[in-house]
Design a protein around this motif. Sequence first.
Motif, PDB file in Angstrom:
ATOM      1  N   ASP A 325    -103.615 106.054  57.106  1.00  0.00           N
ATOM      2  CA  ASP A 325    -104.767 105.637  56.885  1.00  0.00           C
ATOM      3  C   ASP A 325    -105.448 105.553  58.224  1.00  0.00           C
ATOM      4  OD1 ASP A 325    -106.999 104.042  56.360  1.00  0.00           O
ATOM      5  OD2 ASP A 325    -106.062 102.220  55.884  1.00  0.00           O
ATOM      6  N   ARG A 326    -106.656 106.436  58.361  1.00  0.00           N
ATOM      7  CA  ARG A 326    -107.351 106.594  59.570  1.00  0.00           C
ATOM      8  C   ARG A 326    -108.122 105.333  60.066  1.00  0.00           C
ATOM      9  NH1 ARG A 326    -108.030 111.500  61.847  1.00  0.00           N
ATOM     10  NH2 ARG A 326    -107.197 113.159  60.427  1.00  0.00           N
ATOM     11  N   GLN A 327    -107.993 104.346  59.239  1.00  0.00           N
ATOM     12  CA  GLN A 327    -108.790 103.277  59.362  1.00  0.00           C
ATOM     13  C   GLN A 327    -107.995 102.037  59.875  1.00  0.00           C
ATOM     14  OE1 GLN A 327    -112.191 103.209  59.311  1.00  0.00           O
ATOM     15  NE2 GLN A 327    -111.939 105.257  58.288  1.00  0.00           N
ATOM     16  N   THR A 328    -106.790 102.253  60.069  1.00  0.00           N
ATOM     17  CA  THR A 328    -105.802 101.371  60.487  1.00  0.00           C
ATOM     18  C   THR A 328    -105.850 100.775  61.794  1.00  0.00           C
ATOM     19  OG1 THR A 328    -103.377 100.802  60.630  1.00  0.00           O
ATOM     20  CG2 THR A 328    -103.881 103.068  60.983  1.00  0.00           C
ATOM     21  N   ARG A 329    -105.759  99.673  62.132  1.00  0.00           N
ATOM     22  CA  ARG A 329    -105.853  99.178  63.603  1.00  0.00           C
ATOM     23  C   ARG A 329    -104.515  98.987  64.145  1.00  0.00           C
ATOM     24  NH1 ARG A 329    -110.150  93.921  62.322  1.00  0.00           N
ATOM     25  NH2 ARG A 329    -111.840  95.396  61.457  1.00  0.00           N
ATOM     26  N   TYR A 330    -103.548  99.652  63.424  1.00  0.00           N
ATOM     27  CA  TYR A 330    -102.058  99.434  64.130  1.00  0.00           C
ATOM     28  C   TYR A 330    -102.079 100.030  65.656  1.00  0.00           C
ATOM     29  CZ  TYR A 330     -97.229  99.477  64.848  1.00  0.00           C
ATOM     30  OH  TYR A 330     -95.835  99.401  65.354  1.00  0.00           O
ATOM     31  N   TRP A 331    -102.680 101.245  65.734  1.00  0.00           N
ATOM     32  CA  TRP A 331    -102.376 101.843  66.951  1.00  0.00           C
ATOM     33  C   TRP A 331    -103.071 101.184  68.247  1.00  0.00           C
ATOM     34  CZ3 TRP A 331     -98.200 104.372  66.423  1.00  0.00           C
ATOM     35  CH2 TRP A 331     -97.789 104.786  65.300  1.00  0.00           C
ATOM     36  N   THR A 332    -104.153 100.546  67.759  1.00  0.00           N
ATOM     37  CA  THR A 332    -104.844  99.647  68.924  1.00  0.00           C
ATOM     38  C   THR A 332    -104.349  98.626  69.137  1.00  0.00           C
ATOM     39  OG1 THR A 332    -107.032 100.474  68.176  1.00  0.00           O
ATOM     40  CG2 THR A 332    -107.207  98.471  69.404  1.00  0.00           C
ATOM     41  N   LEU A 333    -103.524  97.714  68.074  1.00  0.00           N
ATOM     42  CA  LEU A 333    -102.920  96.634  68.486  1.00  0.00           C
ATOM     43  C   LEU A 333    -101.634  96.730  68.972  1.00  0.00           C
ATOM     44  CD1 LEU A 333    -102.597  93.858  67.633  1.00  0.00           C
ATOM     45  CD2 LEU A 333    -101.237  94.438  65.495  1.00  0.00           C
ATOM     46  N   LEU A 334    -101.008  98.058  68.672  1.00  0.00           N
ATOM     47  CA  LEU A 334     -99.777  98.564  69.489  1.00  0.00           C
ATOM     48  C   LEU A 334    -100.042  98.645  70.978  1.00  0.00           C
ATOM     49  CD1 LEU A 334     -96.654  99.196  69.304  1.00  0.00           C
ATOM     50  CD2 LEU A 334     -97.478 101.882  69.025  1.00  0.00           C
ATOM     51  N   LEU A 335    -101.101  99.387  71.458  1.00  0.00           N
ATOM     52  CA  LEU A 335    -101.448  99.546  72.481  1.00  0.00           C
ATOM     53  C   LEU A 335    -101.570  98.417  73.377  1.00  0.00           C
ATOM     54  CD1 LEU A 335    -101.989 101.583  74.918  1.00  0.00           C
ATOM     55  CD2 LEU A 335    -104.424 101.342  74.179  1.00  0.00           C
ATOM     56  N   ILE A 336    -102.271  97.330  72.757  1.00  0.00           N
ATOM     57  CA  ILE A 336    -102.599  95.730  73.398  1.00  0.00           C
ATOM     58  C   ILE A 336    -101.265  95.235  73.788  1.00  0.00           C
ATOM     59  CG2 ILE A 336    -103.553  93.773  73.331  1.00  0.00           C
ATOM     60  CD1 ILE A 336    -105.535  95.144  71.516  1.00  0.00           C
ATOM     61  N   GLN A 337    -100.275  95.306  72.638  1.00  0.00           N
ATOM     62  CA  GLN A 337     -98.890  94.448  72.606  1.00  0.00           C
ATOM     63  C   GLN A 337     -98.216  95.159  73.723  1.00  0.00           C
ATOM     64  OE1 GLN A 337     -97.442  95.173  68.556  1.00  0.00           O
ATOM     65  NE2 GLN A 337     -98.040  93.100  67.977  1.00  0.00           N
ATOM     66  N   VAL A 338     -98.031  96.764  73.919  1.00  0.00           N
ATOM     67  CA  VAL A 338     -97.077  97.069  74.743  1.00  0.00           C
ATOM     68  C   VAL A 338     -97.745  96.786  76.232  1.00  0.00           C
ATOM     69  CG1 VAL A 338     -96.483  99.559  75.775  1.00  0.00           C
ATOM     70  CG2 VAL A 338     -96.442  98.895  73.239  1.00  0.00           C
ATOM     71  N   CYS A 339     -99.151  97.000  76.204  1.00  0.00           N
ATOM     72  CA  CYS A 339     -99.653  96.784  77.915  1.00  0.00           C
ATOM     73  C   CYS A 339     -99.219  95.239  78.141  1.00  0.00           C
ATOM     74  CB  CYS A 339    -100.944  96.954  77.665  1.00  0.00           C
ATOM     75  SG  CYS A 339    -101.332  98.655  77.647  1.00  0.00           S
ATOM     76  N   LEU A 340     -99.434  94.240  77.409  1.00  0.00           N
ATOM     77  CA  LEU A 340     -99.347  92.835  77.649  1.00  0.00           C
ATOM     78  C   LEU A 340     -97.753  92.735  77.964  1.00  0.00           C
ATOM     79  CD1 LEU A 340    -101.576  91.053  75.188  1.00  0.00           C
ATOM     80  CD2 LEU A 340    -101.919  90.987  77.474  1.00  0.00           C
ATOM     81  N   PHE A 341     -96.914  93.494  77.181  1.00  0.00           N
ATOM     82  CA  PHE A 341     -95.187  93.269  77.170  1.00  0.00           C
ATOM     83  C   PHE A 341     -94.981  93.686  78.709  1.00  0.00           C
ATOM     84  CE2 PHE A 341     -91.240  95.256  77.006  1.00  0.00           C
ATOM     85  CZ  PHE A 341     -90.516  94.377  76.375  1.00  0.00           C
ATOM     86  N   LEU A 342     -95.527  95.003  79.155  1.00  0.00           N
ATOM     87  CA  LEU A 342     -95.255  95.471  80.253  1.00  0.00           C
ATOM     88  C   LEU A 342     -95.663  94.441  81.360  1.00  0.00           C
ATOM     89  CD1 LEU A 342     -95.816  99.207  79.747  1.00  0.00           C
ATOM     90  CD2 LEU A 342     -93.758  97.968  80.027  1.00  0.00           C
ATOM     91  N   VAL A 343     -96.858  93.990  81.337  1.00  0.00           N
ATOM     92  CA  VAL A 343     -97.282  93.159  82.497  1.00  0.00           C
ATOM     93  C   VAL A 343     -96.684  91.759  82.381  1.00  0.00           C
ATOM     94  CG1 VAL A 343     -99.467  91.662  83.000  1.00  0.00           C
ATOM     95  CG2 VAL A 343     -99.654  93.949  82.121  1.00  0.00           C
ATOM     96  N   CYS A 344     -96.173  91.309  81.296  1.00  0.00           N
ATOM     97  CA  CYS A 344     -95.411  89.940  81.153  1.00  0.00           C
ATOM     98  C   CYS A 344     -93.773  90.374  81.737  1.00  0.00           C
ATOM     99  CB  CYS A 344     -95.369  89.344  79.978  1.00  0.00           C
ATOM    100  SG  CYS A 344     -96.907  88.940  79.452  1.00  0.00           S
ATOM    101  N   SER A 345     -93.546  91.569  81.993  1.00  0.00           N
ATOM    102  CA  SER A 345     -92.110  91.611  82.488  1.00  0.00           C
ATOM    103  C   SER A 345     -92.182  91.384  83.948  1.00  0.00           C
ATOM    104  CB  SER A 345     -91.818  93.182  82.462  1.00  0.00           C
ATOM    105  OG  SER A 345     -92.486  94.040  83.152  1.00  0.00           O
ATOM    106  N   LEU A 346     -92.972  90.973  84.496  1.00  0.00           N
ATOM    107  CA  LEU A 346     -93.311  90.385  86.102  1.00  0.00           C
ATOM    108  C   LEU A 346     -92.774  88.921  85.891  1.00  0.00           C
ATOM    109  CD1 LEU A 346     -96.700  91.881  87.136  1.00  0.00           C
ATOM    110  CD2 LEU A 346     -94.356  92.732  87.747  1.00  0.00           C
ATOM    111  N   VAL A 347     -92.884  88.274  84.904  1.00  0.00           N
ATOM    112  CA  VAL A 347     -92.584  86.780  84.925  1.00  0.00           C
ATOM    113  C   VAL A 347     -91.364  86.403  83.893  1.00  0.00           C
ATOM    114  CG1 VAL A 347     -94.832  86.132  85.455  1.00  0.00           C
ATOM    115  CG2 VAL A 347     -94.148  86.553  82.972  1.00  0.00           C
ATOM    116  N   GLN A 348     -90.818  87.673  83.267  1.00  0.00           N
ATOM    117  CA  GLN A 348     -89.520  87.343  82.470  1.00  0.00           C
ATOM    118  C   GLN A 348     -88.499  88.564  82.571  1.00  0.00           C
ATOM    119  OE1 GLN A 348     -89.784  85.676  78.329  1.00  0.00           O
ATOM    120  NE2 GLN A 348     -88.267  87.068  77.813  1.00  0.00           N
ATOM    121  N   ASP A 349     -87.461  88.380  82.657  1.00  0.00           N
ATOM    122  CA  ASP A 349     -86.439  89.468  82.520  1.00  0.00           C
ATOM    123  C   ASP A 349     -86.269  89.856  81.243  1.00  0.00           C
ATOM    124  OD1 ASP A 349     -86.467  89.879  85.410  1.00  0.00           O
ATOM    125  OD2 ASP A 349     -84.588  88.515  85.608  1.00  0.00           O
ATOM    126  N   TYR A 350     -86.335  91.043  80.780  1.00  0.00           N
ATOM    127  CA  TYR A 350     -86.165  91.338  79.518  1.00  0.00           C
ATOM    128  C   TYR A 350     -84.799  92.043  79.276  1.00  0.00           C
ATOM    129  CZ  TYR A 350     -91.274  91.421  78.899  1.00  0.00           C
ATOM    130  OH  TYR A 350     -92.616  90.764  78.911  1.00  0.00           O
TER     131      TYR A 350
END
Length: 373
Positions: A325-350
Amino acid sequence: MAIGGKAQQRNVAHMDSVEISLVTCSPHEEVYSLYGHSALRYHDLQTGQDLAFNWGVFNFKAPHFVFRFVFGLTDYELGVFPFGAFCEYYRQWGSEVTEQVLNLTVEEKLKVAMALAENLLPENRVYRYNFLYDNCSTRPRNIIEQNIDGRVAYAERPDYMPSFRQMIHAKSAHRPWATMGNDLLLGMKADLKATQREQEFLPENLMYDFAHANIEHNGKSRPLVKSERIVIAAGVQKVKKEFPLTPLECSLLLALVSLLVVFWEYRKGRCLVWFDALLMSLLGLVGCIILVMFFSQHPTTSTNLQLLLFNPLHLFFIRSVLRRDRQTRYWTLLLIQVCLFLVCSLVQDYAYGVNVLALSLLLRHWIHRRNES
């Protein structure tokens, strides 16, 4: 309880023949014992009564045990065992058992004996177990502290103050999958520095602190520990085999597969959506567990920033991704999630390897955007 009833009838002077000790058992290979164990020993040298008071008793067969454990509602209880049988159990596992005979007055011994009797009452023996703050190590410590005349003065530790996560890592380093499981469930609070008292949730830390502590009362000071001895010498332990690859190696292997898939997709100009579905299922199912633990009473699990990457939202988009589905918002949502996840690695050890997984997901986002454009 037997010792309590008898203690009430005896002259306090009789307690001179009683030894009360902190007993520390080194870890063995079962997951529940990776952190060691503590108990109190009551040994009457005159009558031969010799008991181990163990706050680590639990029942796997209790109703809804797994459900209650997940939500931090696990109830442990105080059990009393012949000291010989208690030691034999740890001898069979190859654990070392160390006894620190406490330097108590006869009055203090009597108080401890009565406190143990009170703790054994049906209405008192069961308690809400908390791995970091109320466990088999902190309970014996509290019994001793609350039943001496004066106070226990602990010697200061070196300046190094590890976090809870660092202490857990140190005890489970040889079990990488157990370490990863802990790290997936522990949140950012586990990365806070633990005070000296908080570090005593580990039995070996309590043993160290007892060895260097004094009892202070009316301007006088005496060592808390009168003598220390090895009751059971360390034996040979059978190391259980884990999965041959470590979590980090598995994540690197997944990254390599992702690179090969992306190379193929780049050449062919189309995406293998079944590969995306597998990754999304992994992220979503692990995310369900982390989300459940978010509402658990276990310490630190309610502040887990790994929920940014592992969460049930992935499951809701599997169908649209499989349908291309070309209308899916999943890939935009995934990009936001991954970027936030990597930034937050500064305050939590994964957990080991999850950053590599996050980078692999960025590859998935890139190839989909390229092939769809």
